[in-house]
Design a protein around this motif. Structure first.
Motif, PDB file in Angstrom:
ATOM      1  N   CYS A 554       9.949  33.907  52.547  1.00 32.99           N
ATOM      2  CA  CYS A 554       9.012  33.739  51.427  1.00 32.99           C
ATOM      3  C   CYS A 554       7.714  33.084  51.875  1.00 32.99           C
ATOM      4  O   CYS A 554       6.625  33.478  51.427  1.00 32.99           O
ATOM      5  N   MET A 555       7.798  32.091  52.737  1.00 28.06           N
ATOM      6  CA  MET A 555       6.592  31.436  53.231  1.00 28.06           C
ATOM      7  C   MET A 555       5.699  32.422  53.984  1.00 28.06           C
ATOM      8  O   MET A 555       4.476  32.430  53.832  1.00 28.06           O
ATOM      9  N   ASN A 556       6.311  33.260  54.783  1.00 30.18           N
ATOM     10  CA  ASN A 556       5.544  34.278  55.512  1.00 30.18           C
ATOM     11  C   ASN A 556       4.908  35.268  54.547  1.00 30.18           C
ATOM     12  O   ASN A 556       3.735  35.642  54.688  1.00 30.18           O
ATOM     13  N   LEU A 557       5.677  35.666  53.539  1.00 27.34           N
ATOM     14  CA  LEU A 557       5.189  36.611  52.540  1.00 27.34           C
ATOM     15  C   LEU A 557       4.041  36.015  51.731  1.00 27.34           C
ATOM     16  O   LEU A 557       3.014  36.663  51.492  1.00 27.34           O
ATOM     17  N   ILE A 558       4.184  34.771  51.327  1.00 27.76           N
ATOM     18  CA  ILE A 558       3.163  34.105  50.509  1.00 27.76           C
ATOM     19  C   ILE A 558       1.862  33.951  51.283  1.00 27.76           C
ATOM     20  O   ILE A 558       0.767  34.192  50.753  1.00 27.76           O
ATOM     21  N   CYS A 559       1.975  33.546  52.532  1.00 29.79           N
ATOM     22  CA  CYS A 559       0.769  33.357  53.340  1.00 29.79           C
ATOM     23  C   CYS A 559       0.032  34.672  53.564  1.00 29.79           C
ATOM     24  O   CYS A 559      -1.192  34.679  53.765  1.00 29.79           O
ATOM     25  N   ASN A 560       0.756  35.770  53.511  1.00 30.69           N
ATOM     26  CA  ASN A 560       0.129  37.093  53.668  1.00 30.69           C
ATOM     27  C   ASN A 560      -0.243  37.727  52.331  1.00 30.69           C
ATOM     28  O   ASN A 560      -0.833  38.810  52.305  1.00 30.69           O
ATOM     29  N   SER A 561       0.150  37.079  51.226  1.00 35.87           N
ATOM     30  CA  SER A 561      -0.176  37.593  49.884  1.00 35.87           C
ATOM     31  C   SER A 561      -0.681  36.424  49.035  1.00 35.87           C
ATOM     32  O   SER A 561      -0.206  36.202  47.921  1.00 35.87           O
ATOM     33  N   TRP A 562      -1.606  35.701  49.582  1.00 30.72           N
ATOM     34  CA  TRP A 562      -2.019  34.438  48.988  1.00 30.72           C
ATOM     35  C   TRP A 562      -2.582  34.583  47.579  1.00 30.72           C
ATOM     36  O   TRP A 562      -2.243  33.816  46.677  1.00 30.72           O
ATOM     37  N   LYS A 563      -3.403  35.575  47.381  1.00 25.77           N
ATOM     38  CA  LYS A 563      -4.038  35.748  46.070  1.00 25.77           C
ATOM     39  C   LYS A 563      -2.993  36.005  44.985  1.00 25.77           C
ATOM     40  O   LYS A 563      -3.092  35.477  43.878  1.00 25.77           O
ATOM     41  N   ILE A 564      -1.987  36.797  45.302  1.00 26.22           N
ATOM     42  CA  ILE A 564      -0.929  37.087  44.322  1.00 26.22           C
ATOM     43  C   ILE A 564      -0.176  35.808  43.974  1.00 26.22           C
ATOM     44  O   ILE A 564       0.168  35.564  42.817  1.00 26.22           O
ATOM     45  N   PHE A 565       0.073  34.989  44.984  1.00 31.84           N
ATOM     46  CA  PHE A 565       0.804  33.749  44.748  1.00 31.84           C
ATOM     47  C   PHE A 565      -0.001  32.786  43.873  1.00 31.84           C
ATOM     48  O   PHE A 565       0.535  32.163  42.957  1.00 31.84           O
TER      49      PHE A 565
END
Length: 683
Positions: A554-565
């Motif tokens: 999730c951390m990897n995903l969030i850092c690559n999808s920051w705006k969505i988060f």
């Protein structure tokens, strides 16, 4: 005394104590008059074996060795011992059978401890099971068909009167022996056991059992209450149910052997026994469960369902099976577990009291209370298995004989030799997901629906609440959903034909249902943004590994999808939701977390995040409301970063969290760059 001397000692003990009841002339039903004599004699044998094991290192029995040497040859000892103990299992007394099972288990420990050919003992026990099973099924005119040169003639004659309870006794002994193969046992010993049991299962006349098995488990079990199912007595249930239950327990124990079944792709090849068990699954389900339309919801059926689902889930995690096996399991789910798949996700209230303790049934509950608890537990298992089969089919490489393959997320969708089979497998997996979700959404839902986003969020929230009550499945299912999202993303990116065909036939998109960033936000909301709950998960021996995996991804995903988060949309009553996961009252000086939003200030100096808010709360626009959700999630994760870092510095964290800390620090850097932050305090 030498190992051979020890075996002679045991052989003489068994012969002198049990021969009066196990010779050819004694093969009769046990009467009340001699049952007591048999129990006294066999119990004395048990006590003496236990004492001998404890005293094995002493050399105080040399005189006995001299008198034993003329008793029989070493080659004859083990067959003689096993024969007399197995014949006790043919007696029509639950107490005698119970003692006989214990005697076989103790004999296994004795020959292993004294170094007396444990391999031969297991081989003899498995041969006895083969013969007893065949004799149980045969008519008297067919008895010779099951005679075996590997089994003593006395045993062959003794087993002529065996029934299902006899077979259940041998199976039960094998199961307990398997459970006693502890971590410190040599791998070679475990392999011998698995080889012998696998050979035995392959020789069993299962086709004949298919023809003979006509027992109505539903009607027989209607009178059994929860408490009766916990009685350790063969007298409370039909021998057929006892045999099936014991056999199913043996299979589950074999598959649950953690020290033999290691993790990692190299061991996915594992042992042929696992392939044998996979091939037995359809038969096991057919024997243990009535079909849906004939099913009476009883405790014994719930127990069988629990064990079968657990078995299939475990096998699915151990092996990357053939596509045809997943097709078969999906058919089983629809034929025998459909009511669980269709059960509303919100039917059972999420509550900490629903958590199970070792079993889906608790002695302190009434039948009605146990029914509700076990139903939600079985629902979680059935849905998990449906998702597992579906995602496995979606990500299959297309091999029709793929028992030994091992796929990872990075190996999805590699070139395969059978595109047509690959297409049909992927289509089947996608259809299963779409159809199941459609049954839990509003019938009129579509991407153009004015509340489409809320509907998707509500589904994800209900799904999470269902699994929050059972920690050991929670992170496994969350990882599963991440895998589904990864598969869908890759299918969409390469414009997969099967995926496009299925999407066209349904008015909603799986990518919206399983949005991994939104799902993570919802997960944090369900635990009230309490980083201590996450910390508990991470250090738990049951959930630590799976929770760490989930957070890393999730951390990897969030850092690559920051705006969505950051722009996670508020929906419904998200901010006012109550949660079933809160930090409990801890030791001195710590407090019980209130129902309100957790404070961003920690007594130990956790991270403080200050986000500039509008002076007038009523003037919050949509983006500012989104920022409020982001603020809570960020505070939770940065406080988690501090807590893990502090524990790691003091060498108090149970494993090396460096990789997770690096991901959390990267998250912290992105938070610092976010517009609207005017200060942080990091310790």
């Amino acid at each position: 005394m030498s190992p051979a001397g020890e075996l002679w000692w045991l052989c003489r003990l068994v012969d002198e104590s049990l021969s009066p009841y196990t010779e050819l002339h004694a093969f009769v039903s046990t009467s009340k008059e001699n049952e007591k004599e048999i129990l006294i004699a066999s119990s004395q044998v048990l006590r003496k074996i236990q004492l001998r094991i404890h005293e094995f290192d002493s050399n105080t029995n040399n005189e006995e060795l001299c008198s034993s040497e003329q008793h029989c040859s070493v080659h004859q000892c083990l067959p003689n011992i096993v024969t007399k103990m197995v014949i006790l299992l043919t007696f029509k007394s639950e107490f005698v059978q119970h003692v006989a099972v214990n005697a076989l288990v103790l004999t296994s420990k004795f020959v292993s401890t004294t170094g007396n050919n444990w391999d031969e003992f297991i081989h003899l026990l498995c041969c006895s099971l083969e013969m007893a099973f065949g004799r149980m099924l045969s008519c008297s005119s067919q008895n010779n068909k099951f005679d075996s040169p590997d089994v003593d003639l006395v045993l062959q004659n003794g087993l002529r009167s065996c029934d299902r309870s006899t077979v259940a006794g041998i199976v039960g002994a094998l199961r307990v022996i398997c459970k006693h193969l502890k971590e410190d046992y040599d791998d070679g010993v475990v392999k011998v056991y698995y080889d012998s049991v696998n050979s035995c299962l392959l020789k069993m006349p299962w086709n004949l059992f298919d023809e003979c098995w006509s027992f109505d488990i539903g009607s027989m079990s209607k009178s059994l209450s929860v408490n009766e199912l916990h009685l350790n007595s063969v007298g409370v249930m039909d021998p057929g149910i006892r045999f099936l239950g014991t056999f199913l327990q043996l299979i589950c124990t074999l598959v649950d052997r953690n020290n033999f079944v290691e993790t990692g792709c190299d061991t996915a090849k594992k042992h042929p026994l696992f392939v044998t068990v996979i091939n037995l699954i359809p038969r096991l389900v057919k024997w243990c469960l009535p079909k849906q339309e004939d099913s009476a919801e009883t405790c014994i059926i719930h127990y069988m369902k629990h064990k079968l689902l657990n078995l299939m889930i475990r096998l699915g995690s151990l092996m990357n099976m053939d596509c045809s096996d997943y097709f078969s399991w999906l058919e089983i789910l629809h034929n025998y577990f459909q009511e669980l798949l269709l059960q509303p996700l919100t039917q059972f209230q999420s509550d900490q009291g629903d958590c199970l303790e070792g079993s889906p049934f608790l002695l302190s509950l009434s039948d009605g209370e146990a029914y509700g608890m076990s139903s939600s537990h079985l629902q979680r298992q059935a849905i998990f298995l449906l998702l597992d089969c579906s995602v496995s089919l979606i990500s299959q490489r297309g091999s029709k004989e793929n028992h030994n393959a091992c796929s990872t997320s990075s190996s999805y969708f590699t070139n395969n030799p059978d595109p047509e089979f690959d297409h049909s497998s992927r289509k089947k997996g996608l259809l299963e997901l779409y159809r199941w979700i459609q049954k839990h959404l509003l019938t009129e839902v579509s991407i153009n629906h004015e509340k489409y986003s809320d509907i998707c969020m509500n589904f994800m929230s209900s799904f999470l609440q269902l699994y929050l009550c059972e920690d050991d499945l929670l992170f496994e299912v969350l990882l599963q959903l991440l895998s589904i999202s990864s598969c869908l993303q890759q299918l969409s990116g390469r414009k997969d034909v099967a995926y496009q065909d299925i999407k066209r036939d349904f008015p909603f998109d799986l990518s919206d249902i399983f949005n991994p960033v939104y799902l993570f936000h919802l997960f944090l909301s369900e635990i009230r943004y309490d980083h201590q709950v996450l910390l508990d998960y991470l250090i738990s021996k049951d959930t630590g590994i799976s929770c760490a995996k989930y957070l890393l991804r999730c951390m990897n995903l969030i850092c690559n999808s920051w705006k969505i988060f950051v722009e996670f949309p508020k929906f419904g009553e998200l901010l006012n939701q109550s949660s079933c996961k809160r930090r409990k009252l801890l030791g001195d000086g710590l407090q019980f977390v209130a129902d309100g939003t957790p404070s961003s200030v920690d007594k130990n100096g956790s991270t403080i995040l200050d986000i500039k808010n509008s002076k007038d709360d009523n003037e919050y626009d949509s983006k500012q409301r989104n920022t409020e959700q982001f603020k809570k999630a960020a505070e939770c994760l940065l406080s988690l970063n501090n807590s893990i870092g502090n524990l790691h510095q003091k060498s108090l964290f149970p494993y090396n969290p460096e990789v997770l800390l690096r991901r959390l620090r990267r998250f912290q850097e992105l938070c610092c760059q976010e517009k609207g932050f005017d200060g942080q305090k990091i310790e």
